[in-house]
Scaffold this motif. Structure first.
Motif, short mmCIF file in Angstrom:
data_model
loop_
_atom_site.label_atom_id
_atom_site.label_comp_id
_atom_site.label_asym_id
_atom_site.label_seq_id
_atom_site.Cartn_x
_atom_site.Cartn_y
_atom_site.Cartn_z
N ALA A 263 60.35 33.93 75.99
CA ALA A 263 60.60 35.36 75.80
C ALA A 263 60.87 35.70 74.34
O ALA A 263 60.39 36.72 73.83
CB ALA A 263 61.79 35.78 76.65
N SER A 264 61.62 34.86 73.67
CA SER A 264 61.98 35.16 72.28
C SER A 264 60.76 35.10 71.36
O SER A 264 60.62 35.93 70.45
CB SER A 264 63.06 34.20 71.79
N VAL A 265 59.88 34.14 71.59
CA VAL A 265 58.65 34.09 70.78
C VAL A 265 57.80 35.33 71.04
O VAL A 265 57.26 35.93 70.11
CB VAL A 265 57.86 32.79 71.07
N ALA B 117 61.52 31.35 61.34
CA ALA B 117 61.32 30.10 60.59
C ALA B 117 61.17 28.89 61.51
O ALA B 117 60.67 27.84 61.07
CB ALA B 117 62.48 29.88 59.63
N ILE B 118 61.59 29.00 62.77
CA ILE B 118 61.53 27.84 63.67
C ILE B 118 60.63 28.08 64.89
O ILE B 118 60.66 27.32 65.85
CB ILE B 118 62.94 27.43 64.14
N VAL B 119 59.82 29.14 64.84
CA VAL B 119 58.94 29.43 65.98
C VAL B 119 58.04 28.24 66.28
O VAL B 119 57.95 27.77 67.43
CB VAL B 119 58.12 30.70 65.73
N ASP B 120 57.33 27.74 65.27
CA ASP B 120 56.34 26.68 65.51
C ASP B 120 56.96 25.29 65.60
O ASP B 120 56.41 24.42 66.28
CB ASP B 120 55.27 26.72 64.42
N THR B 121 58.07 25.09 64.94
CA THR B 121 58.66 23.75 64.92
C THR B 121 59.61 23.48 66.08
O THR B 121 59.77 22.33 66.50
CB THR B 121 59.44 23.52 63.61
N MET B 122 60.23 24.52 66.64
CA MET B 122 61.20 24.32 67.70
C MET B 122 60.97 25.22 68.92
O MET B 122 60.91 24.74 70.05
CB MET B 122 62.61 24.52 67.16
#
Length: 202
Positions: A107-109, A124-129
């Motif tokens: 949901a947050s993405v 900053a952490i969408v793709d990494t986490m």
């Protein structure tokens, strides 16, 4: 009449709208734009100190917030909440999973993708986490649904509603569901339930 404080594209708000519609319970929907701080006003916070939607004001004036608590309240005594003690615990298990392991990522993405102008350190952490953990949640769902039609027992429940809300729009956040055939088949089963409504229907 029940008053539902809502934000139309919110999957959390959609859970409540969908259940109330499927139970044929009339309600008044009050739209609040979360990107403009409309849930952070002193008036709203006096009623709902968490400052979030969805929130409901019941016929008797009682107030309730948190989407899964709301749907559990309305599901009580209906086919959407099992009578069996263990199955009720399983419903709660999936509601907790949805809020802890699913919604914070999928949901947050989606929210960040749909609101590109909103400043948010999570970008900053969408793709990494965040996206990897979203796929982890989808993997748990896929494994569970390979051998059953519904999340709990043999019937559609609020466990399905809670997980459907953001899974069926996960692609709006860039999640690809091609590798999750059992989940896609389940999404179609939920969509075919009586009085299903789209997330954008008020």
């Amino acid at each position: 009449m029940i008053r539902l404080y809502d934000y139309l594209i919110s999957g959390n708000g959609y859970k409540v709208r969908l259940l109330l519609t499927q139970l044929a319970i009339p309600f008044e929907r009050i739209e609040l734009n979360i990107t403009k701080g409309e849930t952070r006003t002193p008036e709203f916070l006096r009623k709902f100190p968490n400052g979030r939607i969805p929130a409901v004001e019941l016929d008797d004036g009682e107030l309730l917030f948190e989407s899964n608590a709301i749907i559990a309240y309305f599901a009580e005594g209906t086919p959407f909440m099992p009578v069996d003690r263990f199955q009720r615990a399983q419903v709660l298990q999936w509601l907790f999973f949805e809020q802890y392991s699913h919604e914070p990522y999928i949901a947050s993405v989606r929210y960040l993708v749909m609101h590109p102008d909103v400043a948010d350190p999570r970008r900053a952490i969408v793709d990494t986490m965040m996206r990897p953990r979203g796929y982890d949640a989808l993997g748990v769902m896929e494994g569970h649904l390979k051998s059953r039609d519904w999340f709990v027992g043999d019937s559609y429940s609020i466990a399905d509603i809670a997980l459907y809300a953001y899974t069926h729009v996960a692609e709006e956040g860039g999640f690809q569901l091609g590798d999750y055939p059992a989940t896609r088949a389940w999404l179609e089963r939920v969509k075919s339930q009586p009085r299903n409504i789209p997330i954008t229907q008020s």
